[in-house]
Design an enzyme around this catalytic site. Structure first.
Site, PDB file in Angstrom:
ATOM      1  N   LYS A 188       0.870  -1.179   0.000  1.00 22.82           N
ATOM      2  CA  LYS A 188       0.000   0.000   0.000  1.00 22.82           C
ATOM      3  C   LYS A 188       0.905   1.227   0.000  1.00 22.82           C
ATOM      4  CE  LYS A 188      -3.818   2.227   2.470  1.00 22.82           C
ATOM      5  NZ  LYS A 188      -4.730   2.127   3.630  1.00 22.82           N
ATOM      6  N   ARG A 198     -10.804   9.366   1.661  1.00 24.79           N
ATOM      7  CA  ARG A 198     -10.725   9.986   2.990  1.00 24.79           C
ATOM      8  C   ARG A 198     -11.898  10.931   3.226  1.00 24.79           C
ATOM      9  NH1 ARG A 198      -4.161  10.875   2.483  1.00 24.79           N
ATOM     10  NH2 ARG A 198      -3.631   8.667   2.830  1.00 24.79           N
ATOM     11  N   LYS A 243      -2.071  -1.451  -3.874  1.00 27.35           N
ATOM     12  CA  LYS A 243      -2.925  -0.258  -3.850  1.00 27.35           C
ATOM     13  C   LYS A 243      -2.052   0.983  -3.917  1.00 27.35           C
ATOM     14  CE  LYS A 243      -6.456   1.941  -0.948  1.00 27.35           C
ATOM     15  NZ  LYS A 243      -7.143   1.938   0.365  1.00 27.35           N
ATOM     16  N   SER A 269     -10.141   5.441  -5.064  1.00 29.19           N
ATOM     17  CA  SER A 269     -11.105   6.532  -5.224  1.00 29.19           C
ATOM     18  C   SER A 269     -10.639   7.604  -6.196  1.00 29.19           C
ATOM     19  CB  SER A 269     -11.395   7.165  -3.860  1.00 29.19           C
ATOM     20  OG  SER A 269     -10.202   7.661  -3.266  1.00 29.19           O
ATOM     21  N   TYR A 308     -14.921   0.829  -7.476  1.00 24.47           N
ATOM     22  CA  TYR A 308     -16.202   1.505  -7.269  1.00 24.47           C
ATOM     23  C   TYR A 308     -17.073   1.395  -8.514  1.00 24.47           C
ATOM     24  CZ  TYR A 308     -13.671   3.227  -3.254  1.00 24.47           C
ATOM     25  OH  TYR A 308     -12.948   3.283  -2.102  1.00 24.47           O
TER      26      TYR A 308
END
Length: 319
Positions: A188, A198, A243, A269, A308
């Protein structure tokens, strides 16, 4: 071979299917609540009753699993992140409800403290603001156990503390949760692509001008990712996560080539927000760009992708 569709299909090396998808979802307190996330158009926070309705649709589309992220009220955040392992906490209640209604739908829980800390870091901090590893691992272990007790199929430590996979594996085994899987966020990166997430979980304001450079990986490094993944596998991880996604396809490829283990990737995101914004402006064909981007994950070696766009992709694949 490229001239006609049938011959292109016959020589196609990689394919994207609904079996490759994991849908990240945000759950919040209350009932009949759905809150838009301005930096992630089309993605919402759901209260538990509406989360279940959304999960039913996800399940019917054939998506194998969802990843759950709780949005915690400010008055439940603290320096010691005690709410993270509350057996009656939001995440724990959501897991129980999901497994009761949809026992065959995989439920993945996030094991990290940033939604629960008053300072927005993924771990506990000392008086100098430094994230302290071993004390954090103790709390993460309690958090993971509370998720397993609630019925989570996969616990996913996303904190990047050293030694937490071994500690969690040992605790799960001791409590006889022998079939609870561990998805380790092993590589990550300290990325700038996480901003909308966030916002979604409400940690951006707590973090302020702080950063996570002392425990998340430097974007310049690749060999370090292999070392981190090897350590997590040795400690008992069942799957590993890279990620963010698209900017780190080289890491996915190296990890899959080196270890051959189940390798997951997260289209984060910021990646979602960029595609969505360009599509809303008419600059890109959203469907085609999303499908191409997820196929790139498969080409690089991803076995599964958190996105997403998972719900939309599942619908597109049925067309």
């Amino acid at each position: 071979m490229r001239y006609q569709d049938f011959s292109r299909r016959l020589m196609r090396e990689h394919r994207l299917s609904v079996d490759d998808l994991i849908y990240p979802m945000f759950v919040t307190e209350g009932s009949k609540q759905r809150e838009a996330i301005p930096s992630m158009p089309g993605i919402e926070r759901f209260s538990l009753d509406l989360l279940l309705a959304e999960a039913e649709e996800i399940h019917k589309l054939g998506i194998p699993a969802l990843a759950l992220f709780p949005v915690i009220a400010a008055d439940k955040k603290s320096d010691d992140a005690a709410e993270a392992y509350n057996p009656d906490g939001l995440a724990q209640r959501a897991v129980r409800a999901l497994k009761k209604e949809f026992p065959e739908l995989g439920v993945i829980t996030d094991v990290a403290l940033d939604p629960f800390t008053s300072h927005g870091q993924d771990g506990l901090i000392n008086d100098k603001g430094y994230v302290i590893n071993d004390e954090t691992v103790a709390v993460l272990t309690q958090q993971a156990l509370s998720h397993a007790e609630a019925g989570a199929d996969i616990v996913a430590p996303s904190d990047m503390m050293d030694g937490r996979i071994g500690a969690i594996r040992e605790a799960l085994e001791a409590e006889n949760y022998i079939n609870t899987l561990i998805l380790a966020y092993s590589a990550k990166y300290a990325s700038s692509f996480y901003g909308p997430f966030r916002d979604a979980v409400g940690s951006a304001g707590n973090l302020g001008k702080g950063n996570k450079y002392s425990y998340q990986m430097d974007p310049a490094n690749t060999n370090e990712a292999l070392r981190e993944i090897q350590l997590d596998l040795e400690e008992g991880a069942d799957m590993v996560m890279i990620k963010p996604g698209m900017p780190y396809l080289d890491i996915i490829l190296r990890v899959k080539d080196e270890f051959g283990v189940p390798t997951f990737a997260y289209q984060v995101s910021g990646e979602y927000a960029m595609i969505k914004a360009a599509a809303q402006n008419g600059w890109l064909d959203e469907k085609q760009v999303v499908l191409e981007s997820l196929l790139a994950f498969k080409r690089a070696g991803s076995d599964a992708i958190l996105s997403y766009y998972a719900k939309s992709v599942a619908q597109w694949l049925q067309e």
